[in-house]
Scaffold this active site. Sequence first.
Site, PDB file in Angstrom:
ATOM      1  N   ASN A 146      62.155 -11.322  36.257  1.00 12.44           N
ATOM      2  CA  ASN A 146      62.369  -9.877  36.130  1.00 12.44           C
ATOM      3  C   ASN A 146      62.172  -9.504  34.675  1.00 12.44           C
ATOM      4  O   ASN A 146      62.602 -10.247  33.795  1.00 12.44           O
ATOM      5  CB  ASN A 146      63.823  -9.535  36.498  1.00 12.44           C
ATOM      6  CG  ASN A 146      63.956  -9.131  37.942  1.00 12.44           C
ATOM      7  OD1 ASN A 146      63.108  -9.442  38.766  1.00 12.44           O
ATOM      8  ND2 ASN A 146      65.032  -8.446  38.240  1.00 12.44           N
ATOM      9  N   PRO A 190      71.178 -15.103  46.022  1.00 14.19           N
ATOM     10  CA  PRO A 190      72.488 -14.493  46.241  1.00 14.19           C
ATOM     11  C   PRO A 190      72.666 -13.302  45.301  1.00 14.19           C
ATOM     12  O   PRO A 190      72.076 -13.275  44.224  1.00 14.19           O
ATOM     13  CB  PRO A 190      73.464 -15.620  45.876  1.00 14.19           C
ATOM     14  CG  PRO A 190      72.700 -16.543  45.011  1.00 14.19           C
ATOM     15  CD  PRO A 190      71.265 -16.440  45.418  1.00 14.19           C
ATOM     16  N   ASP A 205      65.617 -10.957  42.531  1.00 14.40           N
ATOM     17  CA  ASP A 205      66.202 -10.895  43.879  1.00 14.40           C
ATOM     18  C   ASP A 205      65.645 -11.981  44.790  1.00 14.40           C
ATOM     19  O   ASP A 205      66.240 -12.293  45.809  1.00 14.40           O
ATOM     20  CB  ASP A 205      65.924  -9.519  44.487  1.00 14.40           C
ATOM     21  CG  ASP A 205      66.768  -8.448  43.787  1.00 14.40           C
ATOM     22  OD1 ASP A 205      67.968  -8.689  43.613  1.00 14.40           O
ATOM     23  OD2 ASP A 205      66.212  -7.415  43.390  1.00 14.40           O
TER      24      ASP A 205
END
Length: 405
Positions: free
Chosen positions: A206, A305, A275
Site C-alpha cells: 500500500n 486480517p 487488505d
Amino acid sequence: MNPRRIVLAVSGGIAAYKAPELVRALTGAGHNVRCVMTRDATRFVSPLVLEALSQHPVGDDLFDSQSGEIDHIAIADWAEVVLVAPITANLIAKLARGITDDLVTAVVLATRAPLLVAPAMNVNMWNDEVTQRNLAALRERGFETVGPDAGDLACGWQGEGRMSDPAVIADAAERVLTAQSLSGQRVIVTAGGTSEPIDSVRSVTNRSSGKMGFAIAAQAALRGADVLLVAGETPLATPFGVDRIDVGSALEMHEVVLRELAGAQVVIKAAAVADFRPREASTLKIKKEDLAPDGGLQIDLVRNPDILADVCTEVKASGGKQVVVGFAAESHDVIPAAQRKLERKGCDLIVANDISRSDAGFNVDENAVSFVWPEGEIEELALLPKSQVAAELLDRVEKLLGERT
Ligand code: CTP
C-alpha cells in the site's frame, strides 16, 4: 508549532562544530534561540556563525553587557530552557561545584529554567570516575542529559563520548519543554505500508510514507509516553525516545500488535495495511522464462486480517479500557465512508483524510484531517503540519483516557 525561548550554551570541545546545525534545528522548529559561548568554544566555532543563524548577538564575556542589563541575568531569565551542547568534562566539573567564572557558568547557575546538557569528550574522560560523579551531582540537581553516543571519536579513540546528533538534542529539548501529560501510558502506533510478498524480490504493498504515524509516535514520546512504533516499509528515522519494531506483512503486524495490546493503554493505527496478500509466496524469484511466452502471471490474492477490527474485538472481550484510534484514507465520499468504518470496526475515533488532495496526505509534511466520533460529531481541522495534527489527536486521546480512569 509553539515557539519557545531557548538558550544554547556552547563549551569548548570539538563537538562545538555541530552547534550551528543545532541552532538550525531549533530555529527550524520555530523556536527563538540565543547563544552564549565559553572563550574556548569560540576557538572551535565563530560567534558570527551562531549570530547569523540565531539572529541574536552572541555573548562570550561575563562583563561585556550588550543589552544594557546585566547580561547573564537577563539571558538566564529570558530562557524557557537552557541547553548546554556540547558540555565538556571541565564544564561539568565547574557546574557541579557551582563555579561561575564566565558567561556560560553564570547563566546556568542564574537560570530557573530547566537545564539539558549534551556531553561530548574522549571516552576515557567520560568513563573517569570523577566525571561520572560530577554528572551524577548535576542530575541530582535536576539537570537532564542527552547522550553521549558511542562511535568514532575525534581524538581517534572509539567508544562513548560522541555528542548526540543535533536533531536528537533538539528533540530532547522539545521534550524538556513539553508537559509530560502521557507519562506512564504505553502507546502503540502503527505506521507505514505493509508489504505482502509475491516472491523473493516482489511484493504487493500500500502506498504510505509513514510520516503521519511517525509524527504521532514522536509527539507521544515528547509527552512522556512509553511508545512502541510498529513500522511497515519506510525509510524514516526512529523518533527520539521511541521503541520500534519493524514488520513486513500485515500478518506480522497483526501478530505484534495483538501480542503487545494487553500492556498498552492506547493503540493508534495509522498504518496502511494491505487488505490482500498473495495466497502463496514463492521463496525463489519467479522467472519469465518459466512462464508461457506471451502469458501473464495470475496472482491469487486472499484477505488479510483486519488488525484494527481485531484489536477492538479483543479490547471489548477483555473488558479493556484501551483507547483505540483508526485512520480512514479515502479518495471520495470521505466522511460517510469514515463513519461506516468507525461503525464496522468499533474504535473510539477515526481520523479521516482525503487522499485526493495533493497538498495533504501521502508523502507530504502536512495533512488535512477530520476527527469522526461515534456520536456523529465531526471535527474538521485546517491543513496543518503532521506534527500538529498529531498533537491535536493526542489531546483527544488524553481526554478519552481521562474519562476512563
Ligand atoms: N486496517 C487494519 N487492518 C487491515 C486494514 C486496515 O488494521 N487489514 C486499519 C488501518 O490501519 C486504518 C483503518 O483500518 O486504521 C482503515 O484502513 P483503510 O485502509 O482506510 O480501510 P480498510 O478497512 O482497508 O477499508 P477499504 O480499503 O475498503 O477502504
